[in-house]
Structures are given as structure tokens and as C-alpha cells.
Design a protein around this motif. Structure first.
Motif: not given
Length: 455
Positions: A194-201, A432-441, A451-452
């Protein structure tokens, strides 16, 4: 040197595409109101290592990367809004392994659900998630795809046992494994689905499989109103019967299907049902469904037992979205989807119909109502501010109704760029927690930007 030339260090030149037609094909999804945006280049990798090399180069140079599968997303997921690289994963199309004794398959991200199910036939197994398009498995993972079988088998997140993920910097991560369950550490597999290509392939996916049922029957039931059809759908779910699919289309959708396919179905709200299991249980469930339907003024209850008949029936349902879009060929279809608690479904459908009619929009309602998920489709000229504002208002009111009743702004289409504005209301305390995950990955924000949850 240009980007295409630079990328030849990662992928052979023949799979780096800059032709206008190739760029246009990856500029946006099919049947969506989101305006297209050309990538600078299309890259078609054929291995995990090539994906890693492309992402490593993109990360080092700050180049946006938008993963692309079959292009069937509806909320702008595959539109490269900042240009850069469209990473077409159809070259990763190998079925790595089928383990029939374990009910498991390992596939590369570009394998389509149709190809997988064709390979599973000899084992008497199938993969159940059916979003109505021959989508790639990687794309289905990315959007947590659902579809007609979700009421019985669940959504994509319920089927993914493990993932091979190439992260933004080109490193590779493995999540999950071959066991049916695990309590070891954080559920990273569920995070990526469900991360829609925003965290990896997703280069490889490990999937749960199921045996083909002994007996299958499909039925079509016609009702005097959408509310009556929805009440029957809720009653069938609450009865505890082993129902496989519960799909609803309204009268406008049936009208569109008749025009598109040359059929003559009664122009009235209709449920498409499927029952599967042992022969005695299926016969019992069909009989009960007929009785329940009659309590709501069902005008006709017909069923199909042979495979050809079932396929015709479900092809009609699957082509409903295309048929509705063809009613207004000069406009793009805006397709919103929400999900509400099942008990709230009848009221939600009635309210959606009122909203569409109130704004004078030529809209249709359909959906996987067995789990409370439904869609509203209406035409929009995305370049006409007044027309677009009217469609957005319909969308917003449908979403607001669902959220006010504990539902969600999207049950299966995902957020993409189209529904990001509704996340604040639905998940404001966790953004904010989701943004932190995105920034880490993805610290440089190159993975499917816009997106997202944009950084």
C-alpha cells in the motif's frame, strides 16, 4: 551527457526509451481524470540488480523515479508529476517458484495476475485478488489492491507473505518469508504493502495461494432500488454463508453496459453474486440468497453454473467502469472509492446517489459492496475549472459521509495524488509518523514524489 545516455551504465540502451509514444504511454493511468505528465525517460529493467543500479544513480543525482506496472491506477499513482524516470517493471516477469504443497508462489514484480493464475491451473490452485484488470503483482502490492473476491479472501495485504524491496539508495531489503505467520519484529511487509511506490520498488513478492473450490455458481439479482440491493448484500454477509463475491451496480451502470456490450439486461440496480465451496453448501447458499433477495422485491434471480456462463457474467461486471466512461467520451472519468462499515452501506449508497443528482452530474455507482466498498464514477473536464470544481465537490461529499461514519476515503484505489488532501482528516494524528517513515526510506524524496505524503 543526457539522462538516457547516463542510464546506459545501469541498463542496456535498447531498454531505455525516449520515443514520444513510449513516454505518452507512461504519462498517466488509464480511465483517470488526472492529467498526464511526460517522464523524461522510460527505463525497462529486467533484474533486481538493474533496478538497484537505476535507483542508485537516481538517488545520487536527485532524479525522480515513478514505478510503472500495467498503468491501471485511478488516483494518479503512475503519473510522473515531476518528470524524471518512469521505471517500467514489466521486464521483471518471471514466476520464480510455485510451491503447491505450501500454497505459496514467488514471483517478480512485473508478473500479471493472469499469468500467475494460468501457471497455477495445473496445481489446482489460484491467486484470488481480482481488481478487474490484468494488473501486475507489484502494482497490486503497491496499492493494496482489492476487488471482487475480497469479501471472502481479503485484500492484497492479506496475501503477501514476503517482499524483496529495492530502496531509494539502491540497497535491497527482504521482509517476511515462506511461513504463513510470524511474530518476529515489526511487520515491515505490511508497511510496504500500500505504499504506492513511495518507499521502494518491489522486485519479488511471496504470495499465499488457495485451492480452486469444488463447486462455483454465479448469480444475478435485480432490485427495485439501490437501497434494496444494498440491504440484501448486507443480509447475505451477516448470514454467515460462504459467499465469494457480492458486487453491486446501479441502473445507470447497467444502462452503460448495455450500450457498450450490446446486452439487454434490465435497467435496474443489480447484484452480482458468486458462491463457492462443496456442492451441497453451494446449493444451500444459492437457495438462501434467493429467499433473502425476494424479501426486498427482487425482480429476477438467475444463476450460472458452467464456467463460460460465469465468465460472461463477471466480464460484464469487470467492464462496467469502461462502459460508464464511454457514456461521455469527451471527458475523463473521475472514479472515487470509499469504504464504510457494512451496516452503513445502504444509507451510504442512497446518499451518494442524492449527492450525484443534486449536482446534476451524470454519475454511476458500483462496487464490491460485500465489504462496504463502493465507487462513484462521473465525467469531468479536468481542464474546465467550473466542471472540475463540481466533480471535486461530489467527491468531497461522498468522502465526508464515509469518514463521518468511521469509514475511509479509499478502500482500494489508494491515495496517489488525488486523495492526499483527505489524509489529514482521516489520519491527522499519525501523519508526522508517516512522514518520518518516508524520510527514512527515501531521504531525498525521489520515490514517486507528490504521492501519498509529500515531504
Amino acid at each position: 551527457m543526457g539522462l538516457a545516455t547516463e542510464l546506459e551504465r545501469a541498463v542496456p540502451a535498447g531498454r531505455i526509451l525516449t520515443d514520444e509514444k513510449e513516454l505518452q504511454r507512461r504519462a498517466g493511468g488509464f480511465f483517470t481524470h488526472h492529467l498526464p505528465r511526460l517522464p523524461e525517460v522510460v527505463v525497462v529493467p529486467e533484474s533486481k540488480d538493474e533496478v538497484a543500479s537505476v535507483l542508485r544513480y537516481a538517488s545520487e543525482n536527485g532524479i525522480p523515479v515513478t514505478p510503472f506496472g500495467a498503468g491501471s491506477s485511478l488516483e494518479g499513482h503512475t503519473t510522473p508529476v515531476e518528470g524524471g524516470i518512469s521505471l517500467d517493471l514489466n521486464g521483471l516477469n518471471n514466476i520464480v517458484e510455485v510451491r503447491p504443497d505450501d500454497f505459496i508462489a514467488r514471483v517478480e514484480g512485473g508478473v500479471t495476475r493472469g499469468k500467475l493464475n494460468a501457471a497455477l491451473e495445473e496445481h489446482g490452485l489460484f491467486f484470488p485478488v481480482d481488481p478487474g484488470w490484468d494488473a501486475t503483482i507489484g502494482g497490486m502490492v503497491g496499492t493494496n489492491a482489492s476487488g471482487t473476491n475480497a469479501v471472502r479472501y481479503g485484500v492484497m495485504r492479506d496475501q503477501v507473505l514476503g517482499l524483496e524491496v529495492v530502496l531509494a539508495d539502491g540497497s535491497t531489503m527482504h521482509t517476511g518469508g515462506l511461513s504463513m505467520k510470524s511474530s518476529a519484529g515489526y511487520n515491515l511487509t505490511g508497511l510496504f504493502v500500500g505504499s504506492e511506490g513511495t518507499l521502494g520498488v518491489f522486485t519479488e513478492v511471496t504470495l499465499r495461494l488457495y485451492p480452486v473450490p469444488e463447486s462455483i455458481r454465479a448469480a444475478r439479482a435485480v432490485f427495485p432500488s439501490v437501497e434494496a440491493a444494498a440491504r440484501v448484500a448486507v443480509a447475505l454477509i451477516q448470514s454467515g454463508m460462504n459467499i465469494g463475491r457480492v458486487e453491486l451496480v446501479d441502473a445507470r451502470t447497467v444502462e452503460a453496459v448495455n450500450a457498450y456490450r450490446g446486452t439487454d439486461y434490465p435497467v435496474a440496480p443489480t447484484l452480482f453474486l458468486e458462491f463457492s465451496g462443496s456442492e451441497p453448501s453451494v446449493e444451500h447458499d444459492v437457495e438462501v440468497a434467493g429467499r433473502v433477495s425476494s424479501t426486498e422485491g427482487c425482480k429476477g434471480f438467475d444463476f450460472e453454473t458452467d464456467e463460460a456462463g460465469r465468465e460472461r457474467l463477471w466480464e460484464t461486471r469487470h467492464q462496467a467502469g469502461t462502459a460508464v466512461a464511454r457514456l461521455n467520451p469527451d471527458k475523463r472519468p473521475m472514479t472515487t472509492d470509499v469504504c464504510v462499515p457494512v451496516s452503513r452501506l445502504p444509507g451510504a449508497l442512497v446518499e451518494a446517489r442524492k449527492t450525484i443528482d443534486c449536482y446534476g452530474v451524470d454519475g454511476a455507482i458500483l462496487g464490491h459492496v460485500g465489504d462496504g466498498n463502493y465507487h462513484a464514477v462521473f465525467p469531468v473536464d479536468a481542464e474546465d475549472p467550473e466542471d472540475f470544481a463540481k466533480a471535486e465537490a461530489v467527491n468531497a461529499e461522498i468522502v465526508a459521509y464515509a469518514l463521518a461514519r468511521g469509514g475511509t476515503c479509499t478502500g482500494e484505489h489508494g491515495i496517489g495524488s488525488g486523495k492526499a488532501k483527505y489524509l489529514q482528516e482521516e489520519h491527522g494524528d499519525s501523519l508526522d509518523f508517516m512522514r518520518g517513515i518516508k524520510a527514512l526510506a527515501d531521504p531525498k524524496g525521489i520515490m514517486n514524489p507528490g504521492k501519498v505524503i509529500p515531504l
